[in-house]
Scaffold this motif. Sequence first.
Motif, short mmCIF file in Angstrom:
data_model
loop_
_atom_site.label_atom_id
_atom_site.label_comp_id
_atom_site.label_asym_id
_atom_site.label_seq_id
_atom_site.Cartn_x
_atom_site.Cartn_y
_atom_site.Cartn_z
N VAL A 296 0.83 -1.21 0.00
CA VAL A 296 0.00 0.00 0.00
C VAL A 296 0.86 1.26 0.00
O VAL A 296 0.56 2.25 -0.70
N LEU A 297 1.96 1.24 0.77
CA LEU A 297 2.82 2.42 0.88
C LEU A 297 3.97 2.41 -0.11
O LEU A 297 4.84 3.29 -0.07
N GLY A 298 3.99 1.42 -0.99
CA GLY A 298 5.11 1.27 -1.92
C GLY A 298 5.25 2.40 -2.91
O GLY A 298 6.33 2.61 -3.47
N ASP A 299 4.18 3.14 -3.18
CA ASP A 299 4.23 4.24 -4.15
C ASP A 299 4.37 5.61 -3.49
O ASP A 299 4.25 6.63 -4.16
N TYR A 306 16.27 5.39 0.70
CA TYR A 306 17.14 4.23 0.90
C TYR A 306 16.56 2.96 0.25
O TYR A 306 16.53 1.89 0.85
N SER A 307 16.05 3.12 -0.96
CA SER A 307 15.54 2.00 -1.76
C SER A 307 14.44 1.21 -1.04
O SER A 307 14.34 0.00 -1.19
N LEU A 311 11.12 2.81 4.57
CA LEU A 311 9.71 2.42 4.66
C LEU A 311 9.56 1.15 5.49
O LEU A 311 8.67 1.07 6.36
N LEU A 312 10.41 0.17 5.23
CA LEU A 312 10.34 -1.07 6.01
C LEU A 312 10.63 -0.81 7.49
O LEU A 312 9.99 -1.40 8.37
N ALA A 313 11.59 0.08 7.77
CA ALA A 313 11.90 0.40 9.17
C ALA A 313 10.69 1.01 9.86
O ALA A 313 10.37 0.67 11.00
N SER A 393 13.77 -2.50 -2.78
CA SER A 393 13.62 -2.57 -4.24
C SER A 393 14.95 -2.90 -4.90
O SER A 393 16.00 -2.37 -4.52
N PRO A 394 14.94 -3.79 -5.91
CA PRO A 394 16.16 -4.10 -6.65
C PRO A 394 16.59 -2.89 -7.48
O PRO A 394 15.76 -2.04 -7.79
N PRO A 395 17.87 -2.78 -7.83
CA PRO A 395 18.94 -3.77 -7.62
C PRO A 395 19.66 -3.65 -6.28
O PRO A 395 20.74 -4.21 -6.13
N THR A 396 19.10 -2.89 -5.31
CA THR A 396 19.75 -2.76 -4.01
C THR A 396 19.96 -4.14 -3.39
O THR A 396 19.01 -4.92 -3.29
#
Length: 465
Positions: A296-299, A306-307, A311-313, A393-396
Amino acid sequence: MSADRDQEDVSIAARIKENPGPALGWMVGALLLFALEAGAVVHFVTSLLGNPVELPTLLSRELIPNNGYVKPNGVWKETFLGLPAAYAWALRVVLIYAYAFLWLVWLWRGYLVFRENYRYADWTPRDDMVDRLRSHRWGQFGAVIVFAFVVMAMFAPALGPTTVERTISNPYSHYIEYYNDDGQLENVTVGSANLGSRSQGTPDRNVGPMEYDDYGRWHPFGTLPSGKDMFTFMAAGARISLFIGLTSILVSGFIAVAFALVTAYYKGLVDLLVVILGDSIMSLPSLLFVMLLSVVLGDTWLADIYSGGFLLAVIFAGTGWPFLWRSVRGPAMQIAEQEWIDAAKSFGQRPSVTMRKHMAPYILGYLLVYSSMRLGGIIIAVAGLSFLGLGVSPPTPEWGRAVNIGQSYVTTSSWHISFIPGVLIVLVVTAFNALGDGIRDAIDPQSESGEGEGAEVAAAGGGGA
């Protein structure tokens, strides 16, 4: 007694001013150690601001290069002192870990300087905690692995045989030199060299751990199916995993402590509201809830920091604080019932001061224990999300993505692609749990047998976790 109390109220700055010698000696040593890597710190900070500044750094790939080429007669060129690439890389790794260990020793020395020169008490309960931790073998095992992991994350750009920019992010903008089969020196892009160094399951298309590829590049962990260096991938992945874990733990720990202190102090309706909120979050399936929020928050703009790591934190902090809060709520409730808390209330002390000075110190130890254990869980959760194609998100680079990439090669010559990151994930998570066990047993020596009042407090604190 009154004179002792007055001495204890003197600030640490005033004590150092009275006897500056030991503190200045330690500070000079710390500044010398920092100066060795000051260039790396400046580069990292300025990179975050979008305008990186390059300064000389002692333990760097520029000073100890391993990206060279070997002549047909076996002589290496453009490597440190003409050493083979593997030896030059190993030397840099050893020096980096020695430097980090020296910092650890110097920090311990700083604690001894404080204890011997600036602490008025000859003994405090913290001394016994430190002694118990120093004799806790399981906790020491965890501390060693956690130390190695943290150093890998902090010094990732210098530890890798190459850089993320050269081999992962922008390989077709960088070049390497090598001698071809005809003995001619050629110049080729890193991207093209990667295509010739791919690990794809067959003996003729595989660069395994501790091997050179056809271009004279050393790969301690082998290569990925794309031909990119796997050690560089893993070191950079350790950095983002540590960033996500520490950021989420700091935020969720702050929320947990604040709620624990407030609910223990005021009880009643305040406690009920926080219990309802915390239990509502804990009742949701954790992994599915995190996956939903990441999609949901990906956009949003948070996903661009930080790729997607920031958001994950934030997601792990927002969904993880109830577990830490439950862990420290029990000890906070017990502390709130003590006589000195009632005395502080009767003297009209402000609630914020009472909570900060007389309650918080007694629950921070439990927070440290459960935070250490939860940090390992966050690292494996991040790896799981990356395995599923979510999160970073890749390529990270991220460890879970390496496991996903290599799962179809597990039974082939390229077994290392999934095996190495899988082992590292298990090892690091186990280490954080072991370190948490060691800290718990150091804080409460009766926790191993489950006897005594300290064990009851630990049980009350961990019941909701």
